[in-house]
Design a protein around this motif. Structure first.
Motif, PDB file in Angstrom:
ATOM      1  N   ALA A  59       3.307   5.479 -89.951  1.00 38.95           N
ATOM      2  CA  ALA A  59       3.560   4.354 -89.060  1.00 38.95           C
ATOM      3  C   ALA A  59       2.533   3.251 -89.306  1.00 38.95           C
ATOM      4  CB  ALA A  59       3.509   4.815 -87.611  1.00 38.95           C
ATOM      5  N   PRO A  60       2.879   1.990 -88.993  1.00 39.14           N
ATOM      6  CA  PRO A  60       1.969   0.881 -89.300  1.00 39.14           C
ATOM      7  C   PRO A  60       0.678   0.899 -88.505  1.00 39.14           C
ATOM      8  CG  PRO A  60       3.879   0.120 -88.054  1.00 39.14           C
ATOM      9  CD  PRO A  60       4.164   1.529 -88.452  1.00 39.14           C
ATOM     10  N   ASN A  61       0.722   1.349 -87.257  1.00 37.31           N
ATOM     11  CA  ASN A  61      -0.469   1.313 -86.402  1.00 37.31           C
ATOM     12  C   ASN A  61      -0.755   2.708 -85.867  1.00 37.31           C
ATOM     13  OD1 ASN A  61      -0.839  -1.583 -86.519  1.00 37.31           O
ATOM     14  ND2 ASN A  61       0.961  -1.736 -85.187  1.00 37.31           N
ATOM     15  N   PRO A  62      -1.834   3.344 -86.337  1.00 32.14           N
ATOM     16  CA  PRO A  62      -2.156   4.676 -85.820  1.00 32.14           C
ATOM     17  C   PRO A  62      -2.392   4.648 -84.320  1.00 32.14           C
ATOM     18  CG  PRO A  62      -3.470   4.152 -87.772  1.00 32.14           C
ATOM     19  CD  PRO A  62      -2.794   2.880 -87.351  1.00 32.14           C
ATOM     20  N   ASP A  63      -1.694   5.517 -83.604  1.00 29.03           N
ATOM     21  CA  ASP A  63      -1.859   5.658 -82.162  1.00 29.03           C
ATOM     22  C   ASP A  63      -2.342   7.082 -81.904  1.00 29.03           C
ATOM     23  OD1 ASP A  63      -1.630   6.053 -79.439  1.00 29.03           O
ATOM     24  OD2 ASP A  63       0.235   4.936 -79.253  1.00 29.03           O
ATOM     25  N   PRO A  64      -3.537   7.246 -81.329  1.00 29.08           N
ATOM     26  CA  PRO A  64      -4.065   8.592 -81.124  1.00 29.08           C
ATOM     27  C   PRO A  64      -3.126   9.504 -80.344  1.00 29.08           C
ATOM     28  CG  PRO A  64      -5.747   6.939 -80.667  1.00 29.08           C
ATOM     29  CD  PRO A  64      -4.460   6.205 -80.844  1.00 29.08           C
ATOM     30  N   ALA A  65      -2.278   8.927 -79.507  1.00 32.25           N
ATOM     31  CA  ALA A  65      -1.400   9.739 -78.665  1.00 32.25           C
ATOM     32  C   ALA A  65      -0.048  10.024 -79.311  1.00 32.25           C
ATOM     33  CB  ALA A  65      -1.195   9.052 -77.319  1.00 32.25           C
ATOM     34  N   GLU A  66       0.229   9.427 -80.457  1.00 35.59           N
ATOM     35  CA  GLU A  66       1.536   9.570 -81.093  1.00 35.59           C
ATOM     36  C   GLU A  66       1.383  10.057 -82.534  1.00 35.59           C
ATOM     37  OE1 GLU A  66       4.388   9.212 -79.599  1.00 35.59           O
ATOM     38  OE2 GLU A  66       3.544   8.504 -77.698  1.00 35.59           O
ATOM     39  N   PRO A  67       2.433  10.679 -83.086  1.00 32.27           N
ATOM     40  CA  PRO A  67       2.380  11.074 -84.500  1.00 32.27           C
ATOM     41  C   PRO A  67       2.224   9.853 -85.401  1.00 32.27           C
ATOM     42  CG  PRO A  67       4.210  12.154 -83.369  1.00 32.27           C
ATOM     43  CD  PRO A  67       3.683  11.110 -82.432  1.00 32.27           C
ATOM     44  N   TRP A  68       1.439   9.993 -86.449  1.00 33.38           N
ATOM     45  CA  TRP A  68       1.288   8.916 -87.430  1.00 33.38           C
ATOM     46  C   TRP A  68       1.983   9.294 -88.733  1.00 33.38           C
ATOM     47  CZ3 TRP A  68      -3.140   7.517 -91.128  1.00 33.38           C
ATOM     48  CH2 TRP A  68      -2.998   6.194 -91.568  1.00 33.38           C
ATOM     49  N   TRP A  69       1.814  10.531 -89.163  1.00 31.65           N
ATOM     50  CA  TRP A  69       2.498  11.038 -90.350  1.00 31.65           C
ATOM     51  C   TRP A  69       3.781  11.748 -89.919  1.00 31.65           C
ATOM     52  CZ3 TRP A  69      -0.241  10.985 -95.207  1.00 31.65           C
ATOM     53  CH2 TRP A  69      -1.605  10.682 -95.115  1.00 31.65           C
ATOM     54  N   THR A  70       4.884  11.467 -90.600  1.00 35.46           N
ATOM     55  CA  THR A  70       6.133  12.178 -90.346  1.00 35.46           C
ATOM     56  C   THR A  70       6.717  12.625 -91.678  1.00 35.46           C
ATOM     57  OG1 THR A  70       6.611  10.883 -88.350  1.00 35.46           O
ATOM     58  CG2 THR A  70       8.446  12.049 -89.376  1.00 35.46           C
ATOM     59  N   LEU A  71       6.876  13.923 -91.833  1.00 29.56           N
ATOM     60  CA  LEU A  71       7.454  14.503 -93.044  1.00 29.56           C
ATOM     61  C   LEU A  71       8.807  15.088 -92.672  1.00 29.56           C
ATOM     62  CD1 LEU A  71       7.139  15.392 -96.044  1.00 29.56           C
ATOM     63  CD2 LEU A  71       6.027  17.474 -95.189  1.00 29.56           C
ATOM     64  N   ARG A  72       9.851  14.585 -93.305  1.00 32.06           N
ATOM     65  CA  ARG A  72      11.214  15.044 -92.999  1.00 32.06           C
ATOM     66  C   ARG A  72      11.889  15.556 -94.263  1.00 32.06           C
ATOM     67  NH1 ARG A  72      12.660  13.271 -87.945  1.00 32.06           N
ATOM     68  NH2 ARG A  72      11.549  11.440 -87.122  1.00 32.06           N
ATOM     69  N   HIS A  73      12.771  16.521 -94.072  1.00 34.02           N
ATOM     70  CA  HIS A  73      13.562  17.046 -95.184  1.00 34.02           C
ATOM     71  C   HIS A  73      14.996  17.190 -94.701  1.00 34.02           C
ATOM     72  CE1 HIS A  73      14.892  19.593 -98.509  1.00 34.02           C
ATOM     73  NE2 HIS A  73      13.768  19.272 -99.130  1.00 34.02           N
ATOM     74  N   ALA A  74      15.926  16.706 -95.505  1.00 34.07           N
ATOM     75  CA  ALA A  74      17.339  16.739 -95.135  1.00 34.07           C
ATOM     76  C   ALA A  74      17.919  18.136 -95.320  1.00 34.07           C
ATOM     77  CB  ALA A  74      18.116  15.728 -95.968  1.00 34.07           C
ATOM     78  N   HIS A  75      19.061  18.355 -94.682  1.00 33.65           N
ATOM     79  CA  HIS A  75      19.788  19.612 -94.857  1.00 33.65           C
ATOM     80  C   HIS A  75      20.164  19.772 -96.331  1.00 33.65           C
ATOM     81  CE1 HIS A  75      22.759  22.791 -94.055  1.00 33.65           C
ATOM     82  NE2 HIS A  75      23.506  22.150 -94.928  1.00 33.65           N
ATOM     83  N   HIS A  76      19.960  20.973 -96.845  1.00 34.91           N
ATOM     84  CA  HIS A  76      20.278  21.228 -98.251  1.00 34.91           C
ATOM     85  C   HIS A  76      20.558  22.705 -98.431  1.00 34.91           C
ATOM     86  CE1 HIS A  76      20.318  20.852-102.575  1.00 34.91           C
ATOM     87  NE2 HIS A  76      19.357  21.753-102.703  1.00 34.91           N
ATOM     88  N   SER A  77      21.738  22.999 -98.991  1.00 37.80           N
ATOM     89  CA  SER A  77      22.131  24.384 -99.240  1.00 37.80           C
ATOM     90  C   SER A  77      22.033  25.179 -97.935  1.00 37.80           C
ATOM     91  CB  SER A  77      21.245  24.979-100.339  1.00 37.80           C
ATOM     92  OG  SER A  77      21.701  26.267-100.714  1.00 37.80           O
ATOM     93  N   ASP A  78      21.280  26.273 -97.943  1.00 30.11           N
ATOM     94  CA  ASP A  78      21.155  27.090 -96.740  1.00 30.11           C
ATOM     95  C   ASP A  78      20.019  26.638 -95.827  1.00 30.11           C
ATOM     96  OD1 ASP A  78      23.241  28.686 -97.584  1.00 30.11           O
ATOM     97  OD2 ASP A  78      21.933  30.096 -98.636  1.00 30.11           O
TER      98      ASP A  78
END
Length: 263
Positions: A59-78
């Motif tokens: 995210a552009p502005n780190p907020d101590p109370a909110e997530p800053w890094w988000t790692l997502r992975h789409a549905h795939h196979s099983d």
């Protein structure tokens, strides 16, 4: 002339402070070929895996109370879609343990195993509540400053993982969240990084006060070259790890003389 630079070794690592985000983003881009977003109007870092299934956002502005890094992975196979988030103060070395495992060329283990094993081996134990009972769904560090919890939702139909460092009743220093569909080997990598006793290197002015008062710090000196090229060496090592293995040269077998022709 080469010169040395003052550094501080911080343990336990979950008190070391965030560090440089490039420790995660640069190897993903240069060693693992994750592409960067081309839209200069989007004020955030977006990295996408070559297969377009995984994405890391800052995210552009780190907020101590909110997530800053988000790692997502789409549905795939099983594998169902999953996500993991980290707040801004999460040590980058802990996040890197997850992304390094995600991008490893070796296939993930088929058996889930015990994700708590790295924590148990490091002396973590089930947290004790005020009534004296322990919680089998979580683990607490020996110093009581970090813990992980297995949270159950929807009447037991879904669950998620939370890891955090905190002091008494104050807000969390940092928090990591993994939804219930996160691959177990990535959750184990997160917990293994938490349990790792290796001190983290920080510049003196970037050492959190809590690390000084509640952790263990020791001064050190490293060469300027060592510090300057640490990220480059890490990136090179990951690039070599991900390089395809060249095919073995065909064996010609033992040399045999040509057959003799007789009349």
């Amino acid at each position: 002339m080469p010169h040395d630079i003052d550094v501080v070794l911080v343990a336990p690592r979950y008190l070391a402070g965030p560090g440089d985000p490039a420790w995660v983003t640069v190897p993903l881009h240069r060693a693992c070929n994750w592409s960067t977003a081309e839209d200069t109007l989007v004020p955030q870092v977006i990295l996408t895996s070559p297969d377009q299934l995984a994405q890391l956002r800052l995210a552009p502005n780190p907020d101590p109370a909110e997530p800053w890094w988000t790692l997502r992975h789409a549905h795939h196979s099983d594998q169902r879609a999953w996500s993991m988030t980290f707040s801004a103060a999460t040590p980058v070395e802990i996040i890197a343990a997850v992304t390094d495992t995600l991008t490893a060329p070796a296939a993930p283990p088929t058996a889930p195993g015990d994700v708590y094993e790295p924590l148990r081996a490091a002396g973590w134990h089930p947290p004790r509540h005020h009534d004296g009972h322990t919680s089998p769904a979580g683990m607490s560090s020996p110093d009581g400053l970090a813990r992980v919890d297995r949270l159950v939702h929807d009447g037991g139909r879904t669950a998620s993982w939370v890891a955090e460092a905190s002091v008494s009743d104050r807000p969390s220093i940092w928090r990591a969240y993994a939804d219930g569909d996160s691959p177990p080997h990535l959750v184990a990598a997160l917990f293994g990084a938490l349990a790792d006793a290796t001190p983290l290197v920080r510049e003196p002015h970037r050492v959190p006060r809590l690390a000084v008062t509640r952790g263990r710090t020791s001064p050190g000196r490293v060469s300027a070259e060592t510090l300057a090229f640490a990220l480059q060496r890490r990136t090179t090592a990951l690039a070599q790890r991900n390089a395809p293995t060249p095919p073995a040269a065909p064996s010609s077998g033992p040399h045999r003389p040509p057959p003799r022709h007789t009349r």
